[in-house]
Design a protein around this motif. Sequence first.
Motif, short mmCIF file in Angstrom:
data_model
loop_
_atom_site.label_atom_id
_atom_site.label_comp_id
_atom_site.label_asym_id
_atom_site.label_seq_id
_atom_site.Cartn_x
_atom_site.Cartn_y
_atom_site.Cartn_z
N VAL A 138 0.82 -1.21 0.00
CA VAL A 138 0.00 0.00 0.00
C VAL A 138 0.86 1.27 0.00
O VAL A 138 0.57 2.23 -0.73
N GLU A 139 1.93 1.30 0.78
CA GLU A 139 2.75 2.52 0.84
C GLU A 139 3.41 2.81 -0.50
O GLU A 139 3.54 3.99 -0.89
N HIS A 140 3.82 1.79 -1.24
CA HIS A 140 4.40 2.01 -2.57
C HIS A 140 3.39 2.74 -3.47
O HIS A 140 3.73 3.70 -4.16
N LEU A 141 2.15 2.26 -3.44
CA LEU A 141 1.12 2.85 -4.29
C LEU A 141 0.71 4.22 -3.80
O LEU A 141 0.31 5.08 -4.58
N MET A 142 0.83 4.45 -2.51
CA MET A 142 0.55 5.76 -1.94
C MET A 142 1.43 6.83 -2.58
O MET A 142 0.98 7.92 -2.95
N TRP A 143 2.73 6.51 -2.74
CA TRP A 143 3.66 7.48 -3.32
C TRP A 143 3.36 7.74 -4.79
O TRP A 143 3.52 8.87 -5.28
N VAL A 144 2.91 6.71 -5.50
CA VAL A 144 2.53 6.90 -6.91
C VAL A 144 1.31 7.81 -7.00
O VAL A 144 1.25 8.71 -7.83
N ALA A 145 0.34 7.60 -6.12
CA ALA A 145 -0.85 8.45 -6.11
C ALA A 145 -0.49 9.89 -5.76
O ALA A 145 -1.01 10.84 -6.35
N LEU A 146 0.44 10.07 -4.82
CA LEU A 146 0.87 11.42 -4.48
C LEU A 146 1.60 12.06 -5.65
O LEU A 146 1.42 13.26 -5.93
N ALA A 147 2.40 11.27 -6.36
CA ALA A 147 3.11 11.79 -7.53
C ALA A 147 2.13 12.29 -8.59
O ALA A 147 2.42 13.26 -9.30
N ASP A 148 0.97 11.67 -8.67
CA ASP A 148 -0.02 12.08 -9.67
C ASP A 148 -0.56 13.47 -9.40
O ASP A 148 -0.95 14.18 -10.33
N ARG A 211 5.22 12.12 -16.45
CA ARG A 211 4.90 13.07 -15.38
C ARG A 211 5.00 12.42 -14.01
O ARG A 211 5.54 13.01 -13.06
N ILE A 212 4.47 11.21 -13.87
CA ILE A 212 4.51 10.52 -12.59
C ILE A 212 5.94 10.18 -12.19
O ILE A 212 6.34 10.37 -11.03
N VAL A 213 6.74 9.70 -13.13
CA VAL A 213 8.14 9.38 -12.83
C VAL A 213 8.91 10.63 -12.44
O VAL A 213 9.70 10.62 -11.49
N LEU A 216 7.91 11.53 -8.95
CA LEU A 216 8.52 10.61 -7.99
C LEU A 216 9.98 10.97 -7.72
O LEU A 216 10.45 10.90 -6.59
N ASN A 217 10.69 11.36 -8.79
CA ASN A 217 12.07 11.78 -8.61
C ASN A 217 12.16 12.99 -7.67
O ASN A 217 13.04 13.07 -6.81
N LYS A 218 11.24 13.94 -7.83
CA LYS A 218 11.24 15.14 -6.99
C LYS A 218 10.86 14.80 -5.55
O LYS A 218 11.44 15.33 -4.60
N LEU A 219 9.87 13.92 -5.39
CA LEU A 219 9.49 13.49 -4.05
C LEU A 219 10.65 12.76 -3.38
O LEU A 219 10.86 12.89 -2.16
N ASN A 220 11.41 12.02 -4.14
CA ASN A 220 12.51 11.25 -3.60
C ASN A 220 13.65 12.13 -3.10
O ASN A 220 14.42 11.73 -2.23
N GLU A 221 13.74 13.34 -3.63
CA GLU A 221 14.81 14.25 -3.23
C GLU A 221 14.62 14.73 -1.79
O GLU A 221 15.60 14.96 -1.08
N ARG A 222 13.36 14.90 -1.35
CA ARG A 222 13.13 15.47 -0.02
C ARG A 222 12.16 14.64 0.83
O ARG A 222 12.49 14.23 1.93
N ALA A 223 10.97 14.38 0.28
CA ALA A 223 9.93 13.72 1.10
C ALA A 223 10.26 12.28 1.40
O ALA A 223 9.90 11.77 2.46
#
Length: 223
Positions: A138-148, A211-213, A216-223
Amino acid sequence: MDLKEAAFILKEILGLKYEPIAVKFLEKKSDLDGFEIPSDRRYCQVLMGAREGKKLLLSGDNISCPAAAWALGLKEPPARISSGEMPFAMGIFASPAAVQNTFATMPRLEMGKYQMVACCPLGEAPFEPDIVVLESDVEHLMWVALADVFETGGRLEFSTAILQATCVDGTIMPFLKQKIHASLGCYGCREATNMAESECVLGFPFKDMERIVSSLNKLNERA
């Protein structure tokens, strides 16, 4: 976007144990190079095989789940399905009428429009996918949904009947609506596959991949 690169980034950032899945609807029957046509397989089982590295083709000839065949427009349902009798007999709804009420709201592909569905690991797809599907924690998919919604904000809306989770919720709905959609799973896919209790399913149209990828790259930098 290069499919191998996209698959690598999704797996690396999210920590996926399995492959992201490429799904393609084919209007004509085809023998795709390297793809297997298994006998008597449910759509959820084909998806599960694809996340484990297999390249599989499904048609009205080899699909074994009548509800998924109906939803994918591959085959008309038998009376025991459309009447609600079979799901009721399985004990997952209180009455055939409850099943019929659910089926009445079920999104489906036009009957006969597509002859086959191809599923394989995203990084090995020999085609541009229609939909990318993830079956994971679930947490993996949570980050994809947030990336959207990373760039725009807002809220996501997911609709489910807790029935036909992989075929309708994870594949057909993102295809028809052309936006991300997730599901908690259902009795069928959890009974017929090795989907873990902690896992669920999410699909998004391929047009949103880059766009999602990127998000995700931007989220990975900080969040």
